[in-house]
Scaffold this motif. Structure first.
Motif: not given
Length: 161
Positions: A62-63, A66-67, A70, A81, A94, A97-98, A100-101
């Protein structure tokens, strides 16, 4: 006497520099080990009304996702995404969080619609509502929740499904 003190001081500085270098090397090795553990870790544990369960992408995977999201913006971020949520089980956290980008509610709602079938903890869907700004977007999320949420255990046991 001064020369002896300077020699002792130089030796002490040299020993200190060697110790610092060793500590730095140990720290870097420990950080690399932790990063590898995160990358190879399994799914995350989520709390459910029926007890904890493992689901979703691993923290390391996931990191990376996310990078990647982002690093992009607009439609490009949404496409990355969206591709991930359609092909991987994800937790509500998760997905949030996605979201939020992503800049626009339109992309956020589309992402949730793409993710609904792979949402592994639909009982935590409520946490997604705070990620959108407008009331019509919250209504669209509510429609998604109604369409795709899994029945509760009591509905399943009582045959109300």
């Amino acid at each position: 006497m001064v020369k002896k003190l300077m020699m002792v001081a130089l030796v002490a500085v040299g020993m200190l520099a060697t110790s610092c270098a060793a500590l730095q090397a140990n720290y870097e090795m420990e950080q690399a080990r932790k990063a590898e553990e995160r990358q190879n870790a399994g799914p995350v544990m989520v709390a459910t009304p029926f007890g904890p369960k493992y689901c979703g992408m691993s923290v390391g995977q996931f990191d990376v996702l996310a990078q990647a999201v982002d690093a992009k913006s607009g439609d490009d971020a949404y496409q990355i995404a969206s591709s991930a949520v359609r092909t991987n089980a994800m937790t509500s956290q998760q997905i949030r969080l996605l979201m939020s980008y992503l800049t626009f509610d339109e992309y956020k709602v589309k992402l949730v619609n793409d993710a609904c079938l792979n949402l592994c903890d639909p009982e935590n869907f409520y946490s997604l509502y705070s990620s959108v700004t407008f009331s019509d977007s919250r209504e669209k999320l509510a429609n998604c929740e109604k369409l795709y949420s899994s029945p509760t255990l009591s509905e399943f046991v009582n045959g109300q499904q």
